[in-house]
Motif scaffolding. Structure first.
Motif, PDB file in Angstrom:
ATOM      1  N   ILE A  37      12.563  -4.695  25.122  1.00 53.92           N
ATOM      2  CA  ILE A  37      11.470  -3.963  24.501  1.00 53.92           C
ATOM      3  C   ILE A  37      11.814  -3.713  23.043  1.00 53.92           C
ATOM      4  O   ILE A  37      12.849  -3.130  22.732  1.00 53.92           O
ATOM      5  CB  ILE A  37      11.236  -2.603  25.193  1.00 53.92           C
ATOM      6  N   LEU A  38      10.951  -4.159  22.140  1.00 52.54           N
ATOM      7  CA  LEU A  38      11.075  -3.828  20.723  1.00 52.54           C
ATOM      8  C   LEU A  38       9.912  -2.926  20.342  1.00 52.54           C
ATOM      9  O   LEU A  38       8.753  -3.298  20.524  1.00 52.54           O
ATOM     10  CB  LEU A  38      11.043  -5.085  19.854  1.00 52.54           C
ATOM     11  N   VAL A  39      10.234  -1.749  19.836  1.00 47.96           N
ATOM     12  CA  VAL A  39       9.215  -0.846  19.296  1.00 47.96           C
ATOM     13  C   VAL A  39       9.481  -0.675  17.811  1.00 47.96           C
ATOM     14  O   VAL A  39      10.569  -0.210  17.428  1.00 47.96           O
ATOM     15  CB  VAL A  39       9.226   0.529  19.999  1.00 47.96           C
ATOM     16  N   HIS A  40       8.517  -1.055  16.993  1.00 48.74           N
ATOM     17  CA  HIS A  40       8.676  -0.890  15.543  1.00 48.74           C
ATOM     18  C   HIS A  40       7.911   0.366  15.123  1.00 48.74           C
ATOM     19  O   HIS A  40       6.685   0.366  15.018  1.00 48.74           O
ATOM     20  CB  HIS A  40       8.145  -2.103  14.786  1.00 48.74           C
ATOM     21  N   SER A  41       8.665   1.447  14.898  1.00 47.34           N
ATOM     22  CA  SER A  41       8.077   2.721  14.511  1.00 47.34           C
ATOM     23  C   SER A  41       8.553   3.173  13.141  1.00 47.34           C
ATOM     24  O   SER A  41       8.222   4.274  12.704  1.00 47.34           O
ATOM     25  CB  SER A  41       8.416   3.785  15.563  1.00 47.34           C
ATOM     26  N   ALA A  42       9.338   2.346  12.476  1.00 48.50           N
ATOM     27  CA  ALA A  42       9.827   2.707  11.143  1.00 48.50           C
ATOM     28  C   ALA A  42       8.674   2.688  10.151  1.00 48.50           C
ATOM     29  O   ALA A  42       7.827   1.790  10.197  1.00 48.50           O
ATOM     30  CB  ALA A  42      10.911   1.721  10.701  1.00 48.50           C
ATOM     31  N   GLY A  43       8.646   3.686   9.282  1.00 50.92           N
ATOM     32  CA  GLY A  43       7.547   3.716   8.325  1.00 50.92           C
ATOM     33  C   GLY A  43       7.778   4.694   7.187  1.00 50.92           C
ATOM     34  O   GLY A  43       8.575   5.621   7.307  1.00 50.92           O
ATOM     35  N   ILE A  44       7.084   4.426   6.088  1.00 53.76           N
ATOM     36  CA  ILE A  44       7.073   5.336   4.944  1.00 53.76           C
ATOM     37  C   ILE A  44       5.626   5.542   4.530  1.00 53.76           C
ATOM     38  O   ILE A  44       4.749   4.741   4.870  1.00 53.76           O
ATOM     39  CB  ILE A  44       7.906   4.787   3.762  1.00 53.76           C
ATOM     40  N   ALA A  45       5.377   6.611   3.802  1.00 59.68           N
ATOM     41  CA  ALA A  45       4.012   6.984   3.453  1.00 59.68           C
ATOM     42  C   ALA A  45       3.654   6.555   2.040  1.00 59.68           C
ATOM     43  O   ALA A  45       4.523   6.382   1.182  1.00 59.68           O
ATOM     44  CB  ALA A  45       3.832   8.496   3.588  1.00 59.68           C
ATOM     45  N   SER A  46       2.347   6.412   1.811  1.00 64.77           N
ATOM     46  CA  SER A  46       1.846   6.220   0.453  1.00 64.77           C
ATOM     47  C   SER A  46       1.991   7.508  -0.340  1.00 64.77           C
ATOM     48  O   SER A  46       2.106   8.603   0.230  1.00 64.77           O
ATOM     49  CB  SER A  46       0.365   5.821   0.474  1.00 64.77           C
ATOM     50  N   ARG A  47       1.954   7.380  -1.653  1.00 64.04           N
ATOM     51  CA  ARG A  47       2.063   8.554  -2.517  1.00 64.04           C
ATOM     52  C   ARG A  47       0.720   9.198  -2.811  1.00 64.04           C
ATOM     53  O   ARG A  47       0.643  10.184  -3.540  1.00 64.04           O
ATOM     54  CB  ARG A  47       2.761   8.161  -3.821  1.00 64.04           C
ATOM     55  N   GLY A  48      -0.347   8.647  -2.268  1.00 60.43           N
ATOM     56  CA  GLY A  48      -1.657   9.287  -2.379  1.00 60.43           C
ATOM     57  C   GLY A  48      -2.392   9.011  -3.674  1.00 60.43           C
ATOM     58  O   GLY A  48      -3.357   9.711  -3.989  1.00 60.43           O
ATOM     59  N   GLN A  49      -1.978   7.970  -4.408  1.00 66.65           N
ATOM     60  CA  GLN A  49      -2.661   7.657  -5.659  1.00 66.65           C
ATOM     61  C   GLN A  49      -3.819   6.694  -5.420  1.00 66.65           C
ATOM     62  O   GLN A  49      -3.788   5.881  -4.501  1.00 66.65           O
ATOM     63  CB  GLN A  49      -1.670   7.006  -6.645  1.00 66.65           C
ATOM     64  N   ARG A  50      -4.813   6.779  -6.275  1.00 65.48           N
ATOM     65  CA  ARG A  50      -5.885   5.796  -6.225  1.00 65.48           C
ATOM     66  C   ARG A  50      -5.356   4.456  -6.714  1.00 65.48           C
ATOM     67  O   ARG A  50      -4.321   4.388  -7.386  1.00 65.48           O
ATOM     68  CB  ARG A  50      -7.079   6.268  -7.047  1.00 65.48           C
ATOM     69  N   VAL A  51      -6.071   3.387  -6.383  1.00 66.41           N
ATOM     70  CA  VAL A  51      -5.606   2.048  -6.708  1.00 66.41           C
ATOM     71  C   VAL A  51      -5.285   1.917  -8.190  1.00 66.41           C
ATOM     72  O   VAL A  51      -4.262   1.352  -8.581  1.00 66.41           O
ATOM     73  CB  VAL A  51      -6.658   1.002  -6.290  1.00 66.41           C
ATOM     74  N   THR A  52      -6.142   2.463  -9.031  1.00 64.63           N
ATOM     75  CA  THR A  52      -5.961   2.316 -10.476  1.00 64.63           C
ATOM     76  C   THR A  52      -4.765   3.095 -11.018  1.00 64.63           C
ATOM     77  O   THR A  52      -4.330   2.855 -12.143  1.00 64.63           O
ATOM     78  CB  THR A  52      -7.231   2.758 -11.221  1.00 64.63           C
ATOM     79  N   ASP A  53      -4.238   4.015 -10.207  1.00 65.41           N
ATOM     80  CA  ASP A  53      -3.096   4.830 -10.644  1.00 65.41           C
ATOM     81  C   ASP A  53      -1.807   4.500  -9.896  1.00 65.41           C
ATOM     82  O   ASP A  53      -0.787   5.176 -10.088  1.00 65.41           O
ATOM     83  CB  ASP A  53      -3.409   6.318 -10.445  1.00 65.41           C
ATOM     84  N   THR A  54      -1.832   3.478  -9.069  1.00 62.30           N
ATOM     85  CA  THR A  54      -0.690   3.169  -8.211  1.00 62.30           C
ATOM     86  C   THR A  54       0.360   2.355  -8.944  1.00 62.30           C
ATOM     87  O   THR A  54       0.038   1.369  -9.620  1.00 62.30           O
ATOM     88  CB  THR A  54      -1.159   2.385  -6.964  1.00 62.30           C
ATOM     89  N   ASP A  55       1.611   2.760  -8.787  1.00 63.44           N
ATOM     90  CA  ASP A  55       2.722   1.975  -9.300  1.00 63.44           C
ATOM     91  C   ASP A  55       2.723   0.608  -8.606  1.00 63.44           C
ATOM     92  O   ASP A  55       2.601   0.536  -7.376  1.00 63.44           O
ATOM     93  CB  ASP A  55       4.036   2.704  -9.000  1.00 63.44           C
ATOM     94  N   PRO A  56       2.854  -0.482  -9.351  1.00 62.66           N
ATOM     95  CA  PRO A  56       2.783  -1.806  -8.725  1.00 62.66           C
ATOM     96  C   PRO A  56       3.876  -2.068  -7.700  1.00 62.66           C
ATOM     97  O   PRO A  56       3.730  -2.946  -6.838  1.00 62.66           O
ATOM     98  CB  PRO A  56       2.894  -2.772  -9.908  1.00 62.66           C
TER      99      PRO A  56
END
Length: 256
Positions: free
Chosen positions: A89-108
């Protein structure tokens, strides 16, 4: 003794030291599985999970690896297979969150980081573990997505993009491995009362923790990690379900 739904099997839970992953690791152990607990940084939290699993009579060990790094993944998989003999059984639950910026303000660099953890990391682990699953009695891959994968919100494009890619991986893998009898499914929670969920709830509503929204949530409570673990336990035991995406949000969002 009541037979568990994962008796005699071995699970690797990526991101198994905290939050949803922790609940899944503990639940699979309660269902009879031995568990390899992957973590990135929090060794103490991972060892706590291992201690709980061992106290319940199952075998468990912690393995450090950043899932976005293919070399670390390969080393971890080699160590897990060496200690446990195989992974069912492989469960992939690793994750990180977005910083909540709009597309135009997002770090590339942010979309790349999110994609690397959620989608590429899952791809690495599937590439490494699925071949040996073909020789096991039964193989299961469960990838943890989010309602945001299909229903993006403003300010979360990198996260939604990464989860959508993760789900595309699951769909392809499910078709590829059907002849080998390997089940591949996606679980997509809504808001869950975890550290990450608390931060999201605070950003969107101003509450201190997600559980403060219990009164507004379906069935009287915000989704708990154990609710997600219930679904994972079902998926790794049911015989005729693959290629599916199961939403775990109670039918509505308390954030509305």
């Amino acid at each position: 003794m009541t037979q568990g739904r994962a008796d005699g099997r071995v699970a690797l839970v990526a991101g198994g030291s905290r939050g949803i992953g922790r609940a899944i690791a503990l639940r699979l152990a309660a269902e009879g599985a031995d568990v390899a607990v992957n973590y990135r940084r929090d060794a103490e939290a991972a060892e706590q999970v291992v201690t709980e699993i061992r106290a319940a009579g199952r075998k468990a060990s912690a393995f450090a690896a950043s899932v976005d790094d293919p070399e670390q993944d390969a080393a971890m998989v080699e160590a897990v297979l060496g200690e446990f003999g195989g992974v069912d059984i492989l469960v992939h639950s690793a994750g990180i969150a977005s910083r909540g910026q709009r597309v135009t303000d997002t770090d590339p660099g942010e979309p790349l980081r999110l994609m690397a953890t959620h989608a590429f990391g899952a791809h690495h682990l599937c590439r490494l573990l699925v071949p040996q699953m073909r020789e096991r009695t039964r193989g299961d891959v469960v990838l943890l997505s989010s309602v945001a994968g299909a229903n993006p919100m403003a300010g979360g494009a990198p996260y939604s993009m990464a989860k959508a890619a993760l789900e595309a991986l699951a769909g392809s893998l499910a078709q590829e491995e059907l002849p080998h009898g390997i089940h591949v499914n996606v679980v997509a929670p809504g808001l869950v009362a975890t550290d990450m969920g608390d931060r999201l709830a605070h950003a969107l509503t101003g509450v201190g923790v997600a559980a403060e929204l219990d009164a507004k949530a379906p069935f009287g409570h915000v989704c708990r990690p154990e609710d997600v673990a219930d679904v994972v336990a079902f998926l790794v035991s049911t015989p005729y379900v693959t290629g599916q995406r199961i939403t775990v949000d109670g039918g509505a969002s308390p954030l509305r």
